[in-house]
Design a protein around this motif. Structure first.
Motif, PDB file in Angstrom:
ATOM      1  N   VAL A   1      -1.317   0.753   7.815  1.00 31.49           N
ATOM      2  CA  VAL A   1      -1.914   1.963   7.242  1.00 31.49           C
ATOM      3  C   VAL A   1      -2.863   2.608   8.237  1.00 31.49           C
ATOM      4  O   VAL A   1      -2.854   3.835   8.437  1.00 31.49           O
ATOM      5  N   VAL A   2      -3.671   1.796   8.908  1.00 29.56           N
ATOM      6  CA  VAL A   2      -4.599   2.316   9.915  1.00 29.56           C
ATOM      7  C   VAL A   2      -3.825   2.981  11.055  1.00 29.56           C
ATOM      8  O   VAL A   2      -4.238   4.014  11.589  1.00 29.56           O
TER       9      VAL A   2
ATOM     10  N   ASN B   1       5.301   3.972   2.550  1.00 29.22           N
ATOM     11  CA  ASN B   1       4.829   2.814   1.798  1.00 29.22           C
ATOM     12  C   ASN B   1       4.982   1.573   2.673  1.00 29.22           C
ATOM     13  O   ASN B   1       5.927   1.470   3.453  1.00 29.22           O
TER      14      ASN B   1
ATOM     15  N   GLU C   1       3.071  10.022  -2.185  1.00 27.95           N
ATOM     16  CA  GLU C   1       2.326  10.064  -3.445  1.00 27.95           C
ATOM     17  C   GLU C   1       2.632   8.856  -4.322  1.00 27.95           C
ATOM     18  O   GLU C   1       1.810   8.454  -5.137  1.00 27.95           O
TER      19      GLU C   1
ATOM     20  N   ASP D   1       0.858  -1.182   0.000  1.00 30.70           N
ATOM     21  CA  ASP D   1       0.000   0.000   0.000  1.00 30.70           C
ATOM     22  C   ASP D   1       0.893   1.231   0.000  1.00 30.70           C
ATOM     23  O   ASP D   1       1.948   1.248   0.649  1.00 30.70           O
TER      24      ASP D   1
ATOM     25  N   GLY E   1       0.287   3.933   1.420  1.00 30.24           N
ATOM     26  CA  GLY E   1       0.194   4.633   2.694  1.00 30.24           C
ATOM     27  C   GLY E   1      -0.615   5.906   2.588  1.00 30.24           C
ATOM     28  O   GLY E   1      -1.202   6.212   1.548  1.00 30.24           O
ATOM     29  N   ARG E   2      -0.613   6.670   3.654  1.00 36.34           N
ATOM     30  CA  ARG E   2      -1.464   7.867   3.725  1.00 36.34           C
ATOM     31  C   ARG E   2      -0.735   9.160   3.389  1.00 36.34           C
ATOM     32  O   ARG E   2      -1.376  10.206   3.242  1.00 36.34           O
ATOM     33  N   VAL E   3       0.583   9.113   3.287  1.00 30.87           N
ATOM     34  CA  VAL E   3       1.361  10.345   3.133  1.00 30.87           C
ATOM     35  C   VAL E   3       2.048  10.433   1.777  1.00 30.87           C
ATOM     36  O   VAL E   3       2.001  11.481   1.116  1.00 30.87           O
TER      37      VAL E   3
ATOM     38  N   ARG F   1      -2.705  -3.654   6.094  1.00 27.00           N
ATOM     39  CA  ARG F   1      -3.896  -2.872   6.453  1.00 27.00           C
ATOM     40  C   ARG F   1      -3.725  -2.221   7.827  1.00 27.00           C
ATOM     41  O   ARG F   1      -4.024  -1.029   8.004  1.00 27.00           O
TER      42      ARG F   1
ATOM     43  N   GLU G   1       5.221   1.381  12.135  1.00 26.10           N
ATOM     44  CA  GLU G   1       3.857   1.561  12.628  1.00 26.10           C
ATOM     45  C   GLU G   1       3.441   0.482  13.637  1.00 26.10           C
ATOM     46  O   GLU G   1       2.657   0.753  14.545  1.00 26.10           O
TER      47      GLU G   1
ATOM     48  N   GLY H   1       0.305   4.892   8.518  1.00 26.47           N
ATOM     49  CA  GLY H   1       0.599   4.848   7.093  1.00 26.47           C
ATOM     50  C   GLY H   1       1.515   5.959   6.626  1.00 26.47           C
ATOM     51  O   GLY H   1       1.334   6.492   5.532  1.00 26.47           O
ATOM     52  N   ARG H   2       2.566   6.266   7.415  1.00 26.27           N
ATOM     53  CA  ARG H   2       3.423   7.391   7.062  1.00 26.27           C
ATOM     54  C   ARG H   2       4.421   7.067   5.955  1.00 26.27           C
ATOM     55  O   ARG H   2       5.125   7.951   5.484  1.00 26.27           O
TER      56      ARG H   2
END
Length: 278
Positions: free
Chosen positions: A236-237, A243, A30, A24, A26-28, A233, A208, A240-241
């Motif tokens: 990321v929860v 990949n 691109e 994933d 992640g959340r940060v 998963r 994480e 997710g800073r």
């Protein structure tokens, strides 16, 4: 998490192996600069560095180079080390061709089935701070040793592992592919044991989730693919800073009564190397 190009097509190389893979962005971030391979007898994760798509290039080169020997039988430790050296040279060559990618590199870590003395063994290999964990008889242990500034401080007793998780130098690696000299892999050779599992991951997972989290999730998800997906998963929860990429390898079967939990280290090359930051 199954449509990312960095995610390998996980294939079962032998009836006794079950393999899962997930990734994933992640959340940060691109872009996903991680890459992975789960083919034949080679299972690995590479975490690229360099930005501006250069990290993706470096990790992709590492994985593509390992793919060339994934179907080789028998595979030797020397074959594996030579291929990692070839990956380093190819990354340097790519920088020579496009100087704007100067500074790109990648970690790489994983396991491969190799022949030692005519019998199958695992070769666990590592360059950088991605990790390989081994689950055996209910015990989870980290096989690889991080090549990082914070690991050197932990080893010297300067900081604790908990302090390392938030230390400002936690992303500084001391060895990677993409350097002229400081790319030598650590390699451990250990015998296979039925029932064991390996978790191969980029630091997006371990930044994480702690070892207790990994142990609980592996206990809850015996299936390799489900375990890989759930580990990603949860990372990321949890934030997710970065990949996050995970490959899980299960060796099917019941462990013998005299199963051991710590690998025999066949080759020790863990001295500090030059520093690079991801």
């Amino acid at each position: 998490m199954t449509d990312d190009p960095a995610l390998p097509d996980a294939r079962t190389p032998a009836p006794r192996l079950k393999v899962g893979a997930a990734t994933d962005v992640g959340r940060v971030r691109e872009h996903n600069e991680d890459a992975a391979i789960a083919e034949g007898v080679v299972f690995a994760v590479a975490d690229g560095m360099g930005g501006h798509a250069a990290g993706e290039v470096a990790s992709g080169i590492a994985v593509d180079t390992l793919r060339e020997i994934a179907g080789r039988a028998p595979l030797s430790v020397e074959d594996l080390e030579q291929q990692l050296d070839a990956a380093n040279r190819r990354i340097l060559g790519a920088v020579h061709e496009q100087p704007e990618r100067r500074g790109m590199g990648t970690t790489v870590t994983g396991v491969a089935l190799v022949s030692v003395g005519g019998t199958d063994h695992w070769a666990v290999f590592n360059v950088g701070d991605s990790r390989v964990y081994r689950w055996l008889d209910g015990t989870l242990s980290q096989v690889t040793v991080d090549h990082s500034e914070v690991q050197e401080m932990i080893s010297a007793g300067v900081i604790t592992p908990d302090e390392a998780r938030t230390h400002p130098l936690r992303n500084v690696v001391t060895r990677s592919l993409g350097t002229d000299a400081q790319h030598q892999p650590d390699v451990w050779v250990i015998p296979p044991y039925p029932g064991e599992r390996f978790v191969i991951c980029s630091d997006g997972l371990t930044n994480e989730l702690d070892d207790r989290d990994l142990r609980e999730l592996l206990q809850e998800h015996p299936d390799a693919q489900q375990a890989a997906e759930q580990l990603v998963r949860e990372a990321v929860v949890a934030g997710g800073r970065d990949n996050v990429t995970v490959v899980v390898v299960n060796l099917e079967g019941e462990p013998p009564e005299d199963t051991v939990t710590s690998p025999r280290e066949a080759d020790e090359r863990t001295a500090p190397r030059d520093v690079e930051e991801k």
